[in-house]
Design a protein around this motif. Structure first.
Motif, short mmCIF file in Angstrom:
data_model
loop_
_atom_site.label_atom_id
_atom_site.label_comp_id
_atom_site.label_asym_id
_atom_site.label_seq_id
_atom_site.Cartn_x
_atom_site.Cartn_y
_atom_site.Cartn_z
N ALA A 150 -31.84 -33.43 32.76
CA ALA A 150 -31.10 -33.47 31.50
C ALA A 150 -30.25 -34.74 31.43
O ALA A 150 -29.56 -35.10 32.38
N GLY A 151 -30.34 -35.42 30.30
CA GLY A 151 -29.57 -36.65 30.14
C GLY A 151 -29.62 -37.12 28.70
O GLY A 151 -30.45 -36.65 27.91
N VAL A 152 -28.73 -38.01 28.36
CA VAL A 152 -28.70 -38.56 27.01
C VAL A 152 -28.58 -40.08 27.08
O VAL A 152 -27.98 -40.64 28.00
N GLY A 153 -29.15 -40.72 26.08
CA GLY A 153 -29.04 -42.17 25.96
C GLY A 153 -27.83 -42.56 25.14
O GLY A 153 -27.24 -41.74 24.42
N ILE A 154 -27.46 -43.80 25.25
CA ILE A 154 -26.34 -44.32 24.46
C ILE A 154 -26.49 -45.83 24.37
O ILE A 154 -26.84 -46.49 25.36
N THR A 155 -26.27 -46.38 23.18
CA THR A 155 -26.34 -47.83 23.01
C THR A 155 -25.15 -48.30 22.18
O THR A 155 -24.55 -47.52 21.44
N GLY A 156 -24.86 -49.57 22.31
CA GLY A 156 -23.80 -50.17 21.51
C GLY A 156 -22.96 -51.13 22.33
O GLY A 156 -23.00 -51.11 23.57
N TYR B 109 -27.05 -41.34 21.31
CA TYR B 109 -25.97 -41.87 20.48
C TYR B 109 -26.11 -43.38 20.41
O TYR B 109 -26.22 -44.05 21.44
N HIS B 110 -26.13 -43.91 19.20
CA HIS B 110 -26.04 -45.36 19.11
C HIS B 110 -24.93 -45.73 18.14
O HIS B 110 -24.79 -45.15 17.06
N GLU B 111 -24.11 -46.63 18.59
CA GLU B 111 -23.00 -47.10 17.79
C GLU B 111 -23.55 -47.74 16.51
O GLU B 111 -24.44 -48.59 16.57
N PRO B 112 -23.06 -47.33 15.34
CA PRO B 112 -23.58 -47.91 14.09
C PRO B 112 -23.38 -49.42 14.05
O PRO B 112 -22.42 -49.96 14.60
N LEU B 113 -24.31 -50.08 13.37
CA LEU B 113 -24.19 -51.51 13.17
C LEU B 113 -23.12 -51.78 12.13
O LEU B 113 -23.18 -51.28 11.01
N ASN C 30 -38.94 -38.42 23.12
CA ASN C 30 -38.06 -38.31 21.94
C ASN C 30 -36.62 -38.66 22.28
O ASN C 30 -35.70 -38.25 21.59
N ILE C 31 -36.39 -39.44 23.33
CA ILE C 31 -35.03 -39.73 23.77
C ILE C 31 -34.22 -40.44 22.69
O ILE C 31 -33.02 -40.21 22.54
N ALA C 32 -34.88 -41.30 21.89
CA ALA C 32 -34.15 -42.03 20.86
C ALA C 32 -33.55 -41.10 19.82
O ALA C 32 -32.48 -41.37 19.26
N ALA C 33 -34.23 -39.97 19.56
CA ALA C 33 -33.75 -39.03 18.55
C ALA C 33 -32.43 -38.40 18.95
O ALA C 33 -31.58 -38.12 18.10
N GLY C 34 -32.22 -38.16 20.25
CA GLY C 34 -30.99 -37.53 20.70
C GLY C 34 -29.95 -38.49 21.23
O GLY C 34 -28.89 -38.09 21.68
#
Length: 266
Positions: free
Chosen positions: A78-84, A184-188, A178-182
């Motif tokens: 179990a894990g989540v992605g995050i970008t920004g 969090y990415h900081e909005p541009l 489907n990792i991108a769907a879940g």
């Protein structure tokens, strides 16, 4: 007697692929989800577990032990992605990422260890990431949480050596999930000084969409389970993804940093 496998986050993506593959090879497989009722027709049994809730973790582990009398392999998937840009990501999102990717696995490990000690055997596999070997631009929080789990495993292995319990990391590169769907990415933001974040985000998404089948990770998991004394680190991905780790240790820091800058066109 068939080994009993517990996979956190086994409802989709890499976790589902691992679970299906292991079940086909004769293992008793349990996956987890925060909403197990959605998976009545899943290829393997799903139990309720929220990696951010210690009571939920303990209840799920107790349920598996009550049903099977043992847990032979824990797969912390179990894990989540995050970008920004790190400067712009809210503190709450940073904490959520570490709660899921680091503190959650720690607490699941703590929950299964007493049973594994009782059995005088056990294996814990932590699904980390090739991104955990390097500080990637606009993925720094993800790199940090997965890198911390890599180091945690190194310490755990030494502490557990007297109990016939083994631990290993499996670090995937990019795979089509489907990792991108879940994630969090900081909005541009129009007024953000980090103008290049948008192009990096697109590059990350393109790599995931065009990546390989996660069955490669499942095959590595089976290989490690069948290994008497597993290594600490396993990497799964294309040649360049795995070779990037080799270069990280061979090249001077500034040259490796320059390579990352060129790769992401920064």
């Amino acid at each position: 007697m068939s080994k009993v496998i517990l996979i956190t986050g086994g409802s989709s993506g890499i976790g589902k692929s691992i679970g299906e593959y292991l079940k086909q090879h004769g293992f008793i497989v349990y996956g987890t989800s925060r909403s197990p009722e959605k998976y009545a027709n899943h290829p393997f049994k799903i139990v309720g577990l929220d990696v951010k809730d210690v009571s939920s973790i303990n209840n799920a582990v107790a349920e598996v032990i009550a049903n099977e009398g043992q847990i032979d392999v824990l797969i912390n998937n179990a894990g989540v992605g995050i970008t920004g840009p790190i400067e712009e990501i809210p503190e709450a999102e940073i904490k959520n990422n570490f709660d899921t990717n680091l503190f959650g696995p720690i607490n699941v490990i703590k929950a299964v260890l007493p049973q594994m000690r009782k059995q005088n055997s056990g294996l814990v596999l932590n699904i980390t990431s090739i991104a955990g070997y390097m500080g990637l631009p606009y993925r720094g929080i993800y790199s940090a949480s997965k890198g911390a789990l890599e180091l945690l495993t190194e310490a755990f292995r030494i502490e557990l050596k007297d109990f016939n319990i083994y631990m290993a990391n499996i670090a995937p590169g990019d795979f089509a999930t489907n990792i991108a769907a879940g994630r969090y990415h900081e909005p541009l933001k129009k007024d953000s000084p980090y103008k290049k974040y948008g192009s990096v985000l697109k590059d990350i998404d393109d790599h995931v969409d065009n990546s390989g089948d996660p069955i490669a990770v499942a095959k590595t998991v089976l290989k490690v389970i069948d290994t008497k004394k597993p290594k600490t680190h396993y990497k799964v991905g294309d040649f360049m993804q795995k070779f990037s780790i080799v270069l990280k240790f061979l090249l001077p820091d500034k040259i490796y940093e320059k390579m990352l800058i060129n790769h992401y066109k920064l």
